[in-house]
Design a protein around this motif. Structure first.
Motif, mmCIF file in Angstrom:
data_model
loop_
_atom_site.group_PDB
_atom_site.id
_atom_site.type_symbol
_atom_site.label_atom_id
_atom_site.label_comp_id
_atom_site.label_asym_id
_atom_site.label_seq_id
_atom_site.Cartn_x
_atom_site.Cartn_y
_atom_site.Cartn_z
ATOM 1 N N ILE A 104 56.087 27.718 47.176
ATOM 2 C CA ILE A 104 56.623 26.698 45.992
ATOM 3 C C ILE A 104 56.316 25.328 46.455
ATOM 4 C CG2 ILE A 104 58.647 28.205 45.666
ATOM 5 C CD1 ILE A 104 60.384 26.358 47.300
ATOM 6 N N GLY A 105 56.322 24.712 45.295
ATOM 7 C CA GLY A 105 55.924 23.097 45.544
ATOM 8 C C GLY A 105 56.063 22.383 44.339
ATOM 9 N N SER A 106 55.735 20.994 44.322
ATOM 10 C CA SER A 106 55.979 20.158 43.234
ATOM 11 C C SER A 106 54.965 19.145 43.437
ATOM 12 C CB SER A 106 57.264 19.660 43.165
ATOM 13 O OG SER A 106 57.825 18.978 43.996
ATOM 14 N N SER A 107 54.521 18.445 42.219
ATOM 15 C CA SER A 107 53.669 17.278 42.454
ATOM 16 C C SER A 107 54.300 16.298 41.225
ATOM 17 C CB SER A 107 52.224 17.471 41.914
ATOM 18 O OG SER A 107 51.893 18.249 40.922
ATOM 19 N N THR A 108 54.136 15.097 41.714
ATOM 20 C CA THR A 108 54.508 14.046 40.989
ATOM 21 C C THR A 108 53.325 13.050 40.760
ATOM 22 O OG1 THR A 108 56.605 13.851 41.984
ATOM 23 C CG2 THR A 108 56.202 11.958 40.676
ATOM 24 N N HIS A 109 53.302 12.782 39.330
ATOM 25 C CA HIS A 109 52.108 12.225 38.400
ATOM 26 C C HIS A 109 52.357 11.175 37.911
ATOM 27 C CE1 HIS A 109 49.350 15.712 39.461
ATOM 28 N NE2 HIS A 109 50.639 16.111 39.338
ATOM 29 N N VAL A 110 51.608 9.967 37.842
ATOM 30 C CA VAL A 110 52.029 8.959 36.798
ATOM 31 C C VAL A 110 50.583 8.575 36.223
ATOM 32 C CG1 VAL A 110 53.486 7.726 38.543
ATOM 33 C CG2 VAL A 110 51.145 7.335 38.648
ATOM 34 N N LEU A 111 50.614 7.944 35.043
ATOM 35 C CA LEU A 111 49.546 7.640 34.451
ATOM 36 C C LEU A 111 48.937 6.123 34.696
ATOM 37 C CD1 LEU A 111 50.331 8.903 30.653
ATOM 38 C CD2 LEU A 111 49.122 9.951 32.701
ATOM 39 N N VAL A 112 47.627 5.839 34.866
ATOM 40 C CA VAL A 112 47.226 4.551 35.106
ATOM 41 C C VAL A 112 45.699 4.277 34.488
ATOM 42 C CG1 VAL A 112 48.480 4.365 37.515
ATOM 43 C CG2 VAL A 112 46.111 5.366 37.526
ATOM 44 N N SER A 113 45.437 3.203 34.340
ATOM 45 C CA SER A 113 44.339 2.888 33.681
ATOM 46 C C SER A 113 43.001 3.386 34.686
ATOM 47 C CB SER A 113 44.070 1.178 33.492
ATOM 48 O OG SER A 113 42.837 0.905 33.252
ATOM 49 N N LYS A 114 42.104 3.839 34.558
ATOM 50 C CA LYS A 114 40.972 4.162 35.384
ATOM 51 C C LYS A 114 40.295 3.049 35.788
ATOM 52 C CE LYS A 114 37.350 7.445 35.198
ATOM 53 N NZ LYS A 114 36.597 8.407 34.453
ATOM 54 N N ASP A 115 40.266 1.845 35.151
ATOM 55 C CA ASP A 115 39.609 0.609 35.621
ATOM 56 C C ASP A 115 40.597 -0.322 36.537
ATOM 57 O OD1 ASP A 115 37.294 1.428 34.064
ATOM 58 O OD2 ASP A 115 38.005 0.465 32.522
ATOM 59 N N THR A 116 41.898 -0.188 36.120
ATOM 60 C CA THR A 116 42.619 -1.203 36.865
ATOM 61 C C THR A 116 43.795 -0.566 37.760
ATOM 62 O OG1 THR A 116 44.331 -1.392 35.005
ATOM 63 C CG2 THR A 116 42.614 -2.809 34.814
ATOM 64 N N PHE A 117 44.087 0.611 37.523
ATOM 65 C CA PHE A 117 44.973 1.326 38.285
ATOM 66 C C PHE A 117 46.345 0.895 37.966
ATOM 67 C CE2 PHE A 117 42.505 4.411 40.315
ATOM 68 C CZ PHE A 117 43.539 5.416 40.993
ATOM 69 N N ARG A 118 46.282 -0.037 36.879
ATOM 70 C CA ARG A 118 47.743 -0.164 36.448
ATOM 71 C C ARG A 118 48.515 0.623 35.681
ATOM 72 N NH1 ARG A 118 48.574 -6.155 35.887
ATOM 73 N NH2 ARG A 118 50.330 -5.499 34.449
ATOM 74 N N PRO A 119 49.845 0.918 35.720
ATOM 75 C CA PRO A 119 50.748 2.066 35.118
ATOM 76 C C PRO A 119 50.562 1.936 33.613
ATOM 77 C CG PRO A 119 51.896 0.943 36.816
ATOM 78 C CD PRO A 119 50.571 -0.088 36.724
ATOM 79 N N ILE A 120 50.522 2.943 32.970
ATOM 80 C CA ILE A 120 50.710 3.153 31.488
ATOM 81 C C ILE A 120 51.748 4.127 31.296
ATOM 82 C CG2 ILE A 120 49.226 4.248 29.709
ATOM 83 C CD1 ILE A 120 46.716 3.472 31.063
ATOM 84 N N LYS A 121 52.442 3.653 30.157
ATOM 85 C CA LYS A 121 53.617 4.670 29.857
ATOM 86 C C LYS A 121 53.081 5.549 28.868
ATOM 87 C CE LYS A 121 57.110 1.076 29.642
ATOM 88 N NZ LYS A 121 58.123 0.256 28.800
ATOM 89 N N PHE A 122 53.429 7.038 29.517
ATOM 90 C CA PHE A 122 53.023 8.089 28.966
ATOM 91 C C PHE A 122 53.593 8.293 27.544
ATOM 92 C CE2 PHE A 122 53.216 13.059 29.855
ATOM 93 C CZ PHE A 122 52.345 13.198 29.163
ATOM 94 N N LYS A 123 54.698 8.062 27.403
ATOM 95 C CA LYS A 123 55.536 8.337 26.084
ATOM 96 C C LYS A 123 54.737 7.281 24.964
ATOM 97 C CE LYS A 123 59.889 8.435 23.728
ATOM 98 N NZ LYS A 123 61.364 8.410 23.915
ATOM 99 N N LYS A 124 54.222 6.122 25.321
ATOM 100 C CA LYS A 124 53.815 4.935 24.420
ATOM 101 C C LYS A 124 52.372 5.547 24.217
ATOM 102 C CE LYS A 124 52.818 0.158 23.367
ATOM 103 N NZ LYS A 124 53.121 -1.234 24.102
ATOM 104 N N SER A 125 51.464 5.657 25.057
ATOM 105 C CA SER A 125 50.182 6.033 25.158
ATOM 106 C C SER A 125 49.848 7.275 24.562
ATOM 107 C CB SER A 125 49.296 5.742 26.440
ATOM 108 O OG SER A 125 49.770 4.689 26.916
ATOM 109 N N PHE A 126 50.485 8.537 24.674
ATOM 110 C CA PHE A 126 50.282 9.591 24.363
ATOM 111 C C PHE A 126 51.538 10.720 23.793
ATOM 112 C CE2 PHE A 126 47.285 8.377 27.679
ATOM 113 C CZ PHE A 126 46.171 9.037 27.158
ATOM 114 N N PRO A 127 52.076 9.784 22.612
ATOM 115 C CA PRO A 127 53.451 10.571 22.147
ATOM 116 C C PRO A 127 53.486 11.920 21.930
ATOM 117 C CG PRO A 127 52.068 9.080 20.489
ATOM 118 C CD PRO A 127 51.345 8.907 21.847
ATOM 119 N N ASP A 128 52.310 12.400 21.274
ATOM 120 C CA ASP A 128 52.063 13.908 20.844
ATOM 121 C C ASP A 128 52.293 14.619 22.197
ATOM 122 O OD1 ASP A 128 51.803 13.105 18.191
ATOM 123 O OD2 ASP A 128 49.764 13.706 18.173
#
Length: 138
Positions: A104-128
């Protein structure tokens, strides 16, 4: 709650000198399960990357319960455990043919810009995508 199920076959190369699946291969299977869940919900991680966004792992938990061996065909069950505008936690179960939990396990992921590695809001950038995840959680 939506649970993705993906069957894999243990390949000889995935076993160690003791004849059991080497521990790191379960992490590869987590990725297989996560990718299957994403596809079943109608999305493709490659499309996200094409938009300059990546989703690195920031936390990982794994607990081994029972060994798997070459020739077995375990099932990876994957679901979305938690969702916020900034991160997603996926939860995994890997079961043998007798439906016994092997890992069993879990993994935690964030969204970041590929170029800057700055965080990106999942809900705002990929609403669907975000809405589909909310529905999948029930």
């Amino acid at each position: 709650m939506f649970i993705s199920e993906k069957k894999v076959e243990v390949r000889y190369a995935e076993t160690d000198a003791m004849g059991v699946v080497y521990h790191a291969n379960y992490l590869v299977w987590f990725e297989i399960g996560r990718t299957a869940l994403i596809k079943e919900l109608g999305f493709n991680y490659a499309d996200m990357e094409a938009q300059g966004v990546i989703s690195p792992v920031i936390d990982l938990n794994v607990s081994y319960k029972k060994s798997l061996r070459y020739g077995q065909s375990p099932t990876i069950k994957t679901k979305i455990k938690s969702l916020s505008p900034l991160k997603v936690i996926y939860e995994y179960e890997i079961l043998n043919e007798e439906d016994e939990i092997c890992c069993i396990g879990s993994s935690t992921h964030v969204l970041v810009s590929k170029d800057t590695f700055r965080p990106i809001k999942f809900k705002k950038s990929f609403p669907d995508w975000y809405d589909a995840y909310e529905k999948a959680m029930g």
